[in-house]
Motif scaffolding. Structure first.
Motif, PDB file in Angstrom:
ATOM      1  N   ALA A  14       0.674  -1.231   0.006  1.00  7.98           N
ATOM      2  CA  ALA A  14       0.502   0.111   0.214  1.00  7.98           C
ATOM      3  C   ALA A  14       1.352   1.055   0.011  1.00  7.98           C
ATOM      4  O   ALA A  14       0.786   2.576  -0.405  1.00  7.98           O
ATOM      5  CB  ALA A  14      -0.820   0.205   1.157  1.00  7.98           C
ATOM      6  N   ARG A  15       2.056   1.185   0.568  1.00 10.59           N
ATOM      7  CA  ARG A  15       3.057   2.170   0.723  1.00 10.59           C
ATOM      8  C   ARG A  15       3.471   2.855  -0.609  1.00 10.59           C
ATOM      9  O   ARG A  15       3.646   3.877  -1.109  1.00 10.59           O
ATOM     10  CB  ARG A  15       4.263   2.247   1.536  1.00 10.59           C
ATOM     11  CG  ARG A  15       3.741   2.376   3.547  1.00 10.59           C
ATOM     12  CD  ARG A  15       4.467   2.576   4.201  1.00 10.59           C
ATOM     13  NE  ARG A  15       4.790   1.263   4.639  1.00 10.59           N
ATOM     14  CZ  ARG A  15       4.833   0.420   5.286  1.00 10.59           C
ATOM     15  NH1 ARG A  15       3.946   1.072   5.793  1.00 10.59           N
ATOM     16  NH2 ARG A  15       5.121  -0.908   5.265  1.00 10.59           N
ATOM     17  N   GLU A  16       3.537   1.825  -1.387  1.00  7.44           N
ATOM     18  CA  GLU A  16       4.275   1.823  -2.603  1.00  7.44           C
ATOM     19  C   GLU A  16       3.270   2.256  -3.878  1.00  7.44           C
ATOM     20  O   GLU A  16       3.494   3.430  -4.309  1.00  7.44           O
ATOM     21  CB  GLU A  16       4.496   0.576  -3.514  1.00  7.44           C
ATOM     22  CG  GLU A  16       5.797   0.163  -2.237  1.00  7.44           C
ATOM     23  CD  GLU A  16       6.215  -1.192  -3.151  1.00  7.44           C
ATOM     24  OE1 GLU A  16       5.425  -2.167  -3.714  1.00  7.44           O
ATOM     25  OE2 GLU A  16       7.994  -2.186  -2.167  1.00  7.44           O
ATOM     26  N   ARG A  17       1.846   1.581  -3.509  1.00 11.47           N
ATOM     27  CA  ARG A  17       0.430   2.507  -4.097  1.00 11.47           C
ATOM     28  C   ARG A  17       0.618   3.640  -4.449  1.00 11.47           C
ATOM     29  O   ARG A  17       0.412   4.467  -5.164  1.00 11.47           O
ATOM     30  CB  ARG A  17      -0.118   0.911  -3.976  1.00 11.47           C
ATOM     31  CG  ARG A  17      -1.087   1.647  -4.476  1.00 11.47           C
ATOM     32  CD  ARG A  17      -1.307   1.475  -5.940  1.00 11.47           C
ATOM     33  NE  ARG A  17      -3.019   1.819  -7.179  1.00 11.47           N
ATOM     34  CZ  ARG A  17      -2.512   2.211  -8.509  1.00 11.47           C
ATOM     35  NH1 ARG A  17      -1.573   2.409  -8.927  1.00 11.47           N
ATOM     36  NH2 ARG A  17      -3.930   2.669  -8.843  1.00 11.47           N
ATOM     37  N   VAL A  18       0.763   4.646  -2.939  1.00 15.80           N
ATOM     38  CA  VAL A  18      -0.095   5.488  -2.358  1.00 15.80           C
ATOM     39  C   VAL A  18       0.828   6.517  -2.691  1.00 15.80           C
ATOM     40  O   VAL A  18       0.723   7.549  -3.401  1.00 15.80           O
ATOM     41  CB  VAL A  18      -0.292   5.560  -1.342  1.00 15.80           C
ATOM     42  CG1 VAL A  18       1.465   5.666   0.085  1.00 15.80           C
ATOM     43  CG2 VAL A  18      -1.243   6.523  -1.116  1.00 15.80           C
ATOM     44  N   SER A  19       2.103   6.267  -2.749  1.00 12.50           N
ATOM     45  CA  SER A  19       2.991   7.443  -3.514  1.00 12.50           C
ATOM     46  C   SER A  19       3.264   7.312  -4.970  1.00 12.50           C
ATOM     47  O   SER A  19       3.676   8.243  -5.898  1.00 12.50           O
ATOM     48  CB  SER A  19       4.640   6.090  -3.636  1.00 12.50           C
ATOM     49  OG  SER A  19       5.024   5.562  -4.076  1.00 12.50           O
ATOM     50  N   ALA A  20       2.381   6.076  -5.909  1.00 11.47           N
ATOM     51  CA  ALA A  20       2.198   6.327  -7.409  1.00 11.47           C
ATOM     52  C   ALA A  20       1.027   6.129  -7.655  1.00 11.47           C
ATOM     53  O   ALA A  20       0.871   7.431  -8.628  1.00 11.47           O
ATOM     54  CB  ALA A  20       2.450   4.910  -7.470  1.00 11.47           C
ATOM     55  N   VAL A  21      -0.149   7.431  -6.383  1.00 11.36           N
ATOM     56  CA  VAL A  21      -1.100   8.097  -7.257  1.00 11.36           C
ATOM     57  C   VAL A  21      -1.490   9.093  -6.751  1.00 11.36           C
ATOM     58  O   VAL A  21      -1.439   9.440  -5.835  1.00 11.36           O
ATOM     59  CB  VAL A  21      -2.151   6.655  -6.653  1.00 11.36           C
ATOM     60  CG1 VAL A  21      -3.409   7.585  -7.298  1.00 11.36           C
ATOM     61  CG2 VAL A  21      -2.137   5.412  -7.424  1.00 11.36           C
ATOM     62  N   GLU A  22      -1.600   9.867  -7.954  1.00 12.16           N
ATOM     63  CA  GLU A  22      -1.428  11.579  -7.836  1.00 12.16           C
ATOM     64  C   GLU A  22      -3.174  11.376  -6.064  1.00 12.16           C
ATOM     65  O   GLU A  22      -4.124  11.300  -7.004  1.00 12.16           O
ATOM     66  CB  GLU A  22      -1.705  12.307  -8.005  1.00 12.16           C
ATOM     67  CG  GLU A  22      -1.592  14.217  -8.363  1.00 12.16           C
ATOM     68  CD  GLU A  22      -1.234  14.884  -9.393  1.00 12.16           C
ATOM     69  OE1 GLU A  22      -1.577  15.901  -9.215  1.00 12.16           O
ATOM     70  OE2 GLU A  22      -1.339  14.196 -10.168  1.00 12.16           O
ATOM     71  N   GLY A  23      -2.667  12.311  -5.481  1.00 13.25           N
ATOM     72  CA  GLY A  23      -4.052  12.570  -5.092  1.00 13.25           C
ATOM     73  C   GLY A  23      -4.796  11.214  -3.696  1.00 13.25           C
ATOM     74  O   GLY A  23      -5.853  11.381  -2.737  1.00 13.25           O
ATOM     75  N   ALA A  24      -3.811  10.809  -3.629  1.00  9.92           N
ATOM     76  CA  ALA A  24      -4.197   9.698  -3.002  1.00  9.92           C
ATOM     77  C   ALA A  24      -3.895   9.532  -1.472  1.00  9.92           C
ATOM     78  O   ALA A  24      -2.753  10.429  -1.109  1.00  9.92           O
ATOM     79  CB  ALA A  24      -3.548   8.339  -3.154  1.00  9.92           C
ATOM     80  N   ARG A  25      -4.471   8.906  -0.832  1.00 10.97           N
ATOM     81  CA  ARG A  25      -4.040   8.882   1.123  1.00 10.97           C
ATOM     82  C   ARG A  25      -4.581   7.655   1.237  1.00 10.97           C
ATOM     83  O   ARG A  25      -5.469   6.148   1.163  1.00 10.97           O
ATOM     84  CB  ARG A  25      -4.929  10.430   1.530  1.00 10.97           C
ATOM     85  CG  ARG A  25      -5.554   9.654   1.842  1.00 10.97           C
ATOM     86  CD  ARG A  25      -6.940  10.818   1.946  1.00 10.97           C
ATOM     87  NE  ARG A  25      -6.627  11.300   0.843  1.00 10.97           N
ATOM     88  CZ  ARG A  25      -6.833  13.738   1.017  1.00 10.97           C
ATOM     89  NH1 ARG A  25      -7.418  13.884   1.721  1.00 10.97           N
ATOM     90  NH2 ARG A  25      -7.108  13.610  -0.730  1.00 10.97           N
ATOM     91  N   LEU A  26      -3.205   6.921   2.352  1.00  2.98           N
ATOM     92  CA  LEU A  26      -3.926   5.720   3.123  1.00  2.98           C
ATOM     93  C   LEU A  26      -4.583   5.995   4.552  1.00  2.98           C
ATOM     94  O   LEU A  26      -4.635   7.423   5.245  1.00  2.98           O
ATOM     95  CB  LEU A  26      -2.117   4.852   3.291  1.00  2.98           C
ATOM     96  CG  LEU A  26      -1.768   4.724   2.297  1.00  2.98           C
ATOM     97  CD1 LEU A  26      -0.658   3.384   2.821  1.00  2.98           C
ATOM     98  CD2 LEU A  26      -2.699   3.474   1.255  1.00  2.98           C
TER      99      LEU A  26
END
Length: 272
Positions: A194-206
């Motif tokens: 999830a940490r890798e994914r959120v860094s790749a998606v603009e405007g995303a947060r966990l």
């Protein structure tokens, strides 16, 4: 308050397993509701939500005793599109919600019958056959997940397909998801992914991934494209039973004071 990961916790098992969980990436949810259907079919959950709700295409509205997976449909102005094109674009936010299987689960604290228990996979399950319908778990849940069925009064919620996990299978909702929006696996691995994914998606947060949040981190956490409140999630969930130990200490002290006073009054009356 610290989170507990790795082997299951709260109960002793001969064969402890890694703590399992869900990571739901809402950025790739297409709102197909395959997870809702698969959940109902596998767990033999009664139908509901067949009437028009006035909530866009959302015909189930929220989680409940007969809806263990709920796909939210949220239509809103696309701020990023507005900034780039100034065309007043709209976007859909879709997210499949579920019980969070909290690290510090208040429902476990208040259940008087032991109906709620922590499995060897670290998930939280209701044994409906010994539920007495008291409803304490419903008011204790910080997410409003647990509910009672009107016909029998017992509490029901997601089990993370406990029967499937025991057979080495993934939960029905994750199995049915065509876009891998719902991902299942060892919780530590999911958090790293999830940490890798959120860094790749603009405007995303966990949401729900942090061991330092009010419930010690969730066993089901999310990548969101807006604030939690937009999805109907509490921004700062806390363990509703966090003050119970202190409350019981006060009760014990009060009871001791009353007992002492009663003894003193009784001895005084005998002297008279």
């Amino acid at each position: 308050m610290t989170a507990i990961s790795g082997p299951a916790f709260g109960r002793d098992y001969e064969n402890p397993q890694p703590r399992m969980g869900f990571f739901t990436d809402t950025s790739v949810c297409i709102g197909c509701k395959a997870c809702e259907v698969a959940c109902k079919e596998w767990n033999a959950i009664p139908e509901d939500g067949l009437e028009l709700s006035g909530m866009s295409y959302d015909n189930t509205v929220g989680l409940g005793a007969n809806t263990w997976r709920h796909v939210a449909f949220i239509e809103q102005r696309d701020v990023l599109a507005d900034a780039e094109n100034g065309d007043g674009g709209m976007r859909w936010l879709m997210a499949s919600d579920v019980c969070k299987h909290c690290t510090h689960a208040a429902c476990l604290d208040v259940c008087p019958t032991g109906s709620l228990f922590r499995t060897e996979f670290g998930t939280v399950v209701v044994q409906e056959d010994i539920c007495n319908g008291c409803g304490y778990c419903i008011s204790a849940c910080p997410y409003g997940v647990i509910d009672q069925r009107k016909d029998d009064g017992r509490a029901w919620k997601c089990t993370m397909c406990y029967d499937r996990l025991g057979a080495g299978m993934e939960p029905a909702c994750a199995k049915a998801c065509p876009t891998d929006s719902i991902q299942f696996g060892p919780l530590d691995e999911l958090r790293e992914r999830a940490r890798e994914r959120v860094s790749a998606v603009e405007g995303a947060r966990l949401y729900g991934d942090s061991p330092d949040d009010g419930v010690g981190g969730d066993g089901a956490f999310f990548l969101l494209m807006d604030e939690p409140e937009v999805y109907g999630l509490p921004p700062d969930p806390v363990v509703t039973t966090r003050d119970l130990p202190e409350m019981w200490r006060h009760v014990a002290k009060a009871a001791a004071t009353l007992a002492t006073g009663a003894v003193v009054a009784f001895l005084a009356s005998r002297r008279k």
